[in-house]
Design a protein around this motif. Structure first.
Motif, PDB file in Angstrom:
ATOM      1  N   LEU A   1      57.801  54.766  35.774  1.00  0.00           N
ATOM      2  CA  LEU A   1      56.490  54.541  36.389  1.00  0.00           C
ATOM      3  C   LEU A   1      55.965  53.134  36.123  1.00  0.00           C
ATOM      4  CD1 LEU A   1      54.891  58.007  35.544  1.00  0.00           C
ATOM      5  CD2 LEU A   1      55.560  57.193  37.810  1.00  0.00           C
ATOM      6  N   GLY A   2      56.765  52.311  35.424  1.00  0.00           N
ATOM      7  CA  GLY A   2      56.404  50.913  35.225  1.00  0.00           C
ATOM      8  C   GLY A   2      55.517  50.651  34.037  1.00  0.00           C
ATOM      9  N   SER A   3      55.288  51.663  33.220  1.00  0.00           N
ATOM     10  CA  SER A   3      54.420  51.499  32.057  1.00  0.00           C
ATOM     11  C   SER A   3      55.251  51.567  30.783  1.00  0.00           C
ATOM     12  CB  SER A   3      53.337  52.573  32.048  1.00  0.00           C
ATOM     13  OG  SER A   3      52.677  52.608  30.805  1.00  0.00           O
ATOM     14  N   GLY A   4      55.507  52.780  30.335  1.00  0.00           N
ATOM     15  CA  GLY A   4      56.294  52.968  29.128  1.00  0.00           C
ATOM     16  C   GLY A   4      55.479  53.164  27.874  1.00  0.00           C
ATOM     17  N   TYR A   5      54.160  52.919  27.953  1.00  0.00           N
ATOM     18  CA  TYR A   5      53.309  52.995  26.766  1.00  0.00           C
ATOM     19  C   TYR A   5      52.053  53.815  27.076  1.00  0.00           C
ATOM     20  CZ  TYR A   5      56.253  48.966  25.707  1.00  0.00           C
ATOM     21  OH  TYR A   5      57.328  48.127  25.515  1.00  0.00           O
ATOM     22  N   GLY A   6      51.442  54.327  26.027  1.00  0.00           N
ATOM     23  CA  GLY A   6      50.136  54.961  26.186  1.00  0.00           C
ATOM     24  C   GLY A   6      50.210  56.366  26.741  1.00  0.00           C
ATOM     25  N   TYR A   7      49.510  56.588  27.857  1.00  0.00           N
ATOM     26  CA  TYR A   7      49.326  57.925  28.400  1.00  0.00           C
ATOM     27  C   TYR A   7      49.652  57.974  29.888  1.00  0.00           C
ATOM     28  CZ  TYR A   7      46.217  58.396  24.292  1.00  0.00           C
ATOM     29  OH  TYR A   7      45.678  58.404  23.025  1.00  0.00           O
ATOM     30  N   VAL A   8      50.194  59.113  30.320  1.00  0.00           N
ATOM     31  CA  VAL A   8      50.334  59.426  31.742  1.00  0.00           C
ATOM     32  C   VAL A   8      49.834  60.850  31.944  1.00  0.00           C
ATOM     33  CG1 VAL A   8      51.918  59.805  33.667  1.00  0.00           C
ATOM     34  CG2 VAL A   8      52.276  57.864  32.131  1.00  0.00           C
ATOM     35  N   LEU A   9      49.002  61.040  32.973  1.00  0.00           N
ATOM     36  CA  LEU A   9      48.571  62.388  33.344  1.00  0.00           C
ATOM     37  C   LEU A   9      49.405  62.843  34.538  1.00  0.00           C
ATOM     38  CD1 LEU A   9      45.284  64.121  33.222  1.00  0.00           C
ATOM     39  CD2 LEU A   9      46.423  64.167  35.428  1.00  0.00           C
ATOM     40  N   TYR A  10      50.115  63.968  34.354  1.00  0.00           N
ATOM     41  CA  TYR A  10      50.960  64.558  35.403  1.00  0.00           C
ATOM     42  C   TYR A  10      50.182  65.720  36.024  1.00  0.00           C
ATOM     43  CZ  TYR A  10      54.839  61.979  33.256  1.00  0.00           C
ATOM     44  OH  TYR A  10      55.660  60.996  32.766  1.00  0.00           O
ATOM     45  N   ARG A  11      50.129  65.773  37.370  1.00  0.00           N
ATOM     46  CA  ARG A  11      49.315  66.787  38.071  1.00  0.00           C
ATOM     47  C   ARG A  11      50.134  67.435  39.181  1.00  0.00           C
ATOM     48  NH1 ARG A  11      43.348  65.187  39.874  1.00  0.00           N
ATOM     49  NH2 ARG A  11      43.016  65.874  37.696  1.00  0.00           N
ATOM     50  N   THR A  12      49.994  68.734  39.303  1.00  0.00           N
ATOM     51  CA  THR A  12      50.630  69.456  40.394  1.00  0.00           C
ATOM     52  C   THR A  12      49.830  70.719  40.700  1.00  0.00           C
ATOM     53  OG1 THR A  12      52.752  70.286  41.210  1.00  0.00           O
ATOM     54  CG2 THR A  12      52.166  70.877  38.953  1.00  0.00           C
ATOM     55  N   GLN A  13      50.152  71.353  41.828  1.00  0.00           N
ATOM     56  CA  GLN A  13      49.529  72.622  42.199  1.00  0.00           C
ATOM     57  C   GLN A  13      50.514  73.756  41.916  1.00  0.00           C
ATOM     58  OE1 GLN A  13      46.309  73.042  43.418  1.00  0.00           O
ATOM     59  NE2 GLN A  13      46.113  70.837  42.958  1.00  0.00           N
ATOM     60  N   ILE A  14      49.994  74.857  41.395  1.00  0.00           N
ATOM     61  CA  ILE A  14      50.849  76.004  41.090  1.00  0.00           C
ATOM     62  C   ILE A  14      50.316  77.243  41.811  1.00  0.00           C
ATOM     63  CG2 ILE A  14      51.702  75.154  38.884  1.00  0.00           C
ATOM     64  CD1 ILE A  14      49.541  76.701  37.475  1.00  0.00           C
ATOM     65  N   LEU A  15      51.224  78.183  42.073  1.00  0.00           N
ATOM     66  CA  LEU A  15      50.883  79.425  42.771  1.00  0.00           C
ATOM     67  C   LEU A  15      50.900  80.596  41.799  1.00  0.00           C
ATOM     68  CD1 LEU A  15      53.102  78.987  45.963  1.00  0.00           C
ATOM     69  CD2 LEU A  15      50.646  78.539  45.743  1.00  0.00           C
ATOM     70  N   ARG A  16      50.010  81.558  42.047  1.00  0.00           N
ATOM     71  CA  ARG A  16      49.992  82.766  41.219  1.00  0.00           C
ATOM     72  C   ARG A  16      51.064  83.726  41.700  1.00  0.00           C
ATOM     73  NH1 ARG A  16      44.459  85.916  41.012  1.00  0.00           N
ATOM     74  NH2 ARG A  16      45.182  86.642  43.060  1.00  0.00           N
ATOM     75  N   ASP A  17      51.933  84.135  40.789  1.00  0.00           N
ATOM     76  CA  ASP A  17      52.986  85.103  41.115  1.00  0.00           C
ATOM     77  C   ASP A  17      52.737  86.467  40.503  1.00  0.00           C
ATOM     78  OD1 ASP A  17      54.636  83.413  42.686  1.00  0.00           O
ATOM     79  OD2 ASP A  17      55.355  82.427  40.857  1.00  0.00           O
ATOM     80  N   LYS A  18      51.862  86.531  39.505  1.00  0.00           N
ATOM     81  CA  LYS A  18      51.615  87.783  38.802  1.00  0.00           C
ATOM     82  C   LYS A  18      50.118  87.986  38.623  1.00  0.00           C
ATOM     83  CE  LYS A  18      55.748  87.081  35.937  1.00  0.00           C
ATOM     84  NZ  LYS A  18      56.222  86.890  34.536  1.00  0.00           N
ATOM     85  N   LEU A  19      49.735  89.239  38.530  1.00  0.00           N
ATOM     86  CA  LEU A  19      48.350  89.521  38.167  1.00  0.00           C
ATOM     87  C   LEU A  19      48.174  89.374  36.664  1.00  0.00           C
ATOM     88  CD1 LEU A  19      47.574  92.624  40.429  1.00  0.00           C
ATOM     89  CD2 LEU A  19      46.841  90.248  40.744  1.00  0.00           C
ATOM     90  N   ALA A  20      49.258  89.585  35.945  1.00  0.00           N
ATOM     91  CA  ALA A  20      49.215  89.365  34.500  1.00  0.00           C
ATOM     92  C   ALA A  20      49.425  87.876  34.231  1.00  0.00           C
ATOM     93  CB  ALA A  20      50.286  90.207  33.824  1.00  0.00           C
TER      94      ALA A  20
END
Length: 598
Positions: free
Chosen positions: A382-401
């Motif tokens: 990602l061109g950085s290598g230092y500090g922090y990166v926040l990774y984000r994605t969308q997830i789907l519900r597969d279970k009621l539990a």
């Protein structure tokens, strides 16, 4: 023009015997404005030489982009030393150890497929050569052979504690000579046969020096024995006489007994050897430049302070050890000129008020660069290598539990958030364990804040295979990897654009702004004992990491980072633990201290 020669029976300057009394000062760990005081205080001790590494990862932060400005102005540092009557030892090795991030190797090297570091690898050596092309434009004219103060330069650093590739060592030597090195070259290793055999070039008559902090007679006896084995006779030099030690997060601060230190130093000097105090002034691992001690399972990152228990403390002030060494030098070498050191006052300011706060998820676009990809990318990619990166994605519900997630191969520490709510924090030993959470809706937003705690700077883990940072191979939902990621690389140079009037939801990683007026700046320490974990910036200068875990609970603030009038302090804190008031104090704050001997 002066001349410096290494003969079998000793060191000679202008054909007169030269007693090497040197101290290590790393220009890159100290604000430029404080160089003079540190160098002057070294000279005032009666010493004649300053030693420094050069630091590749700061001088070439991005591939092909070089920086020798401000506190990276190596030329200015060396010329200042010369103006004070000091000679200079430079250690321009690609690798420096020094408890520095990745031992000074740039993070962008890790984007090279199958690269082998510190080895006869054409990809690695090509990168070193490009660096040397720039570096030796500075160093070559400053050698004593050209009228400058540089008397010696190092080929590689403690290579015998890593590998035994003599072809590589000779290639580094050849590159140095190709770009103008014509002073005495040396290697530095532990003073016993295994490391000397692997890491020195004694068979090529290159000066071999030893690194140790005690038992000088035993170490020098071993060094001489190996010289004799190869039919070589050289003067004895301790290139790193460890007068203190470094400290790691979660462990007590190491403090060396002064009487034991003086006895060990006296032993070196009595044997007639040259010596370089490591460190004379340790300084600070500003920003994200602390190194990490490698362990089989749980690596141990080092703290922000590089005080080291040195004769000058982190703020550059003479310590009792300084005065004790001065007395010892005066006793053993009464002909040397000694002077009173320069001493500066520190300041304190209480009750600095919080003037704004905003959580990371609210201001994410303001303080980051965004990258989209199917699979999560490493920090280096990602061109950085230092500090922090926040990774984000969308997830789907597969279970009621509860759903089951696992983070695979992330480094080094992560916060796991669902729809902005903190679920768990995982560090080295927990990463890969199940994370169970119930999704209240059909879809959810998953955020994972990953922190690089520092790459190892020594040992077998110093490789491309182990030191890439970030989310690693990714995140598994049940038995499959999740795809479709947005990655936000946090950029602390963008804080001036930060809007502190946004939301600040409890428990989220957040930015906190404090403001104070100063009549006169001065050195001080920022007390962060009431905060959890993160980094602190003063007027845009990244002071480095803090962690409630200790032992370090306050960060050094050089006077040069402050200004007369209005000052801004910004804290990025990841655990939701903060205070509404800050204090600048006159002395460092530590949780635990332990006595130790080398």
């Amino acid at each position: 023009m002066e001349n410096f020669i290494v003969r079998e029976d000793g060191l000679y300057l202008n054909d007169e015997p030269f007693k090497l009394l040197s101290g290590a000062i790393h220009y890159f760990r100290i604000p430029r404005e404080q160089w003079y005081r540190s160098l002057y205080n070294l000279k005032a001790l009666g010493f004649n030489t300053v030693e420094t590494y050069t630091v590749w990862n700061l001088h070439e932060p991005k591939e092909g982009v070089f920086d020798f400005s401000d506190r990276l102005d190596l030329k200015a540092f060396i010329e200042l030393a010369q103006s004070l009557g000091l000679y200079v030892i430079v250690r321009p090795s690609p690798y420096i150890c020094a408890e520095w991030e990745f031992g000074g190797l740039p993070a962008w090297l890790l984007t090279k497929e199958n690269i082998r570091l510190r080895a006869n690898d054409p990809v690695f050596l090509q990168a070193v050569e490009r660096y040397y092309q720039e570096l030796f434009q500075i160093l070559t004219p400053l050698q004593i052979t050209h009228g400058g103060p540089i008397i010696m330069m190092q080929i590689e650093n403690e290579y015998g504690s890593y590998s035994e590739d003599k072809t590589y060592l000779r290639q580094i030597k050849a590159l140095m000579e190709k770009y103008g090195a014509d002073v005495t070259l040396f290697t530095a290793d532990g003073a016993w046969q295994a490391t000397l055999r692997a890491g020195s070039l004694l068979e090529d008559k290159i000066l071999a020096t030893g690194n140790f902090g005690s038992h000088a007679k035993e170490n020098f006896t071993a060094l001489k024995a190996y010289q004799e084995k190869l039919g070589v006779k050289q003067p004895l030099i301790c290139m790193e006489f460890w007068d203190g030690w470094f400290s790691r997060w979660g462990e007590p601060v190491v403090k060396r007994d002064q009487a034991e230190l003086l006895a060990a130093l006296r032993e070196v000097l009595t044997l007639g050897a040259g010596v370089n105090l490591y460190m004379f002034h340790g300084g600070t691992n500003f920003g994200f430049m602390n190194g990490c001690s490698a362990r089989r399972e749980h690596d141990l990152p080092q703290i922000t302070s590089y005080d080291y228990g040195a004769p000058l403390n982190e703020a550059g002030e003479p310590t009792p050890t300084y005065y004790a060494i001065k007395e010892l030098i005066g006793e053993m070498y009464p002909e040397l000129e000694q002077k009173e050191p320069i001493v500066e006052k520190t300041i304190k300011v209480s009750d600095i008020k919080l003037t704004g706060q905003v959580d990371l998820f609210t201001c994410l676009d303001q303080v980051s660069e965004k990258y989209d990809s199917q699979y999560p990318q490493s920090m280096e990619a990602l061109g950085s290598g230092y500090g922090y990166v926040l990774y984000r994605t969308q997830i789907l519900r597969d279970k009621l539990a509860k759903e089951r997630f696992r983070v695979i191969d992330a480094r080094d520490r992560l916060g796991f958030y669902l729809d902005g709510e903190h679920v768990t924090t995982q560090y080295q030993e927990e990463i890969g364990e199940d994370i169970e959470v119930k999704l209240p809706n059909e879809t959810g937003r998953l955020d994972i804040l990953v922190e690089n705690m520092g790459r190892v700077n020594y040992g077998s883990k110093l490789s491309a295979n182990t030191q890439r940072k970030g989310l690693g191979r990714g995140v598994m939902a049940d038995l499959h990897f999740i795809l479709g990621w947005q990655q936000y690389v946090l950029n602390f140079d963008k804080l001036s654009a930060l809007d502190f009037t946004g939301k600040c939801i409890k428990g989220r990683p957040s930015f906190y702004r404090y403001e104070l007026e100063l009549v006169e700046p001065g050195n001080c320490y920022l007390d962060l004992s009431g905060f959890g974990k993160g980094v602190a910036l003063v007027n845009g200068h990244n002071l480095g990491r803090f962690w409630q875990k200790g032992p370090q609970l306050a960060l050094f603030v050089p006077a040069e980072f402050l200004k007369q009038g209005k000052n801004e302090i910004v804290i990025f804190e990841t655990e939701g633990i903060y205070q509404t008031k800050l204090n600048l104090v006159e002395r460092p704050i530590y949780k635990h201290i332990k006595e130790d001997a080398q």
